[in-house]
Design an enzyme around this catalytic site. Structure first.
Site, PDB file in Angstrom:
ATOM      1  N   VAL A 163       0.872  -1.177   0.000  1.00 39.00           N
ATOM      2  CA  VAL A 163       0.000   0.000   0.000  1.00 39.00           C
ATOM      3  C   VAL A 163       0.910   1.228   0.000  1.00 39.00           C
ATOM      4  CG1 VAL A 163      -1.795   1.288   1.203  1.00 39.00           C
ATOM      5  CG2 VAL A 163      -1.808  -1.218   1.286  1.00 39.00           C
ATOM      6  N   THR A 175      -4.930  10.702  -1.375  1.00 44.84           N
ATOM      7  CA  THR A 175      -6.053  10.590  -0.442  1.00 44.84           C
ATOM      8  C   THR A 175      -5.621   9.787   0.775  1.00 44.84           C
ATOM      9  OG1 THR A 175      -6.880   8.521  -1.379  1.00 44.84           O
ATOM     10  CG2 THR A 175      -7.639  10.593  -2.416  1.00 44.84           C
ATOM     11  N   HIS A 203      -6.647   6.840   1.508  1.00 40.01           N
ATOM     12  CA  HIS A 203      -6.977   5.429   1.298  1.00 40.01           C
ATOM     13  C   HIS A 203      -6.002   4.507   2.021  1.00 40.01           C
ATOM     14  CE1 HIS A 203      -3.645   5.352  -1.534  1.00 40.01           C
ATOM     15  NE2 HIS A 203      -3.795   4.041  -1.613  1.00 40.01           N
TER      16      HIS A 203
END
Length: 158
Positions: A90, A95, A97
């Site tokens: 990740v 953003t 997220h």
């Protein structure tokens, strides 16, 4: 621990148990597969190095890191699986997220591990940028897949 302070390939193996009869499930996120494939190879190589049999290592792919939790649960609920290794990436973007995904995956994998009383290792690379992710996938900080496999072996040694 901050990866910048320690190489991910450095781990204590003195107390590792014999894993020649153990079965491992590996769940790999397909998102950033150029990185997750390297992480998965590191995990498999580590398992083999410490005595796991190739036929006792099962790789499964999920779309992204968010799906690692359910993939881990599918494997952990199988009686023949002794430990589950989860591999994903990740990378922080524009953003939030990454906050949501990282938190959900960490909590989800902990829940799966406790529910099935099996090691479920966290091989999720969580970085600010692509360069940092590559540094943790065989780059200057080692390979997070190696660390995740070593953690699974260590937990089986209890």
């Amino acid at each position: 621990m901050a990866t910048a302070l320690k190489n991910l390939n450095d781990y204590q193996k003195e107390n590792f148990t014999d894993i020649s009869d153990k079965t491992f499930g590996i769940v790999v996120a397909d998102w950033h597969n150029d990185i997750t494939d390297v992480l998965c190879t590191g995990a498999i190589d580590t398992l083999l190095k410490h005595g796991a049999k190739k036929e006792n290592i099962f790789r499964n792919t999920v779309p992204g890191s968010f799906e690692l939790t359910l993939g881990a649960q599918f494997l952990a609920q199988q009686e023949g699986i002794d430990a589950v290794i989860c591999i994903g990436v990740v990378i922080k973007g524009d953003t939030k997220h990454d906050d949501y995904i990282n938190h959900a995956v960490a909590n989800g994998l902990t829940t799966v591990s406790l529910k099935y009383n099996k090691p479920v290792s966290f091989g999720l690379v969580t970085t600010n940028n692509l360069e940092q992710a590559l540094d943790r996938a065989g780059g200057k900080h080692g390979n997070k897949g190696v660390e995740a496999a070593a953690a699974a072996i260590h937990m089986l040694s209890f």
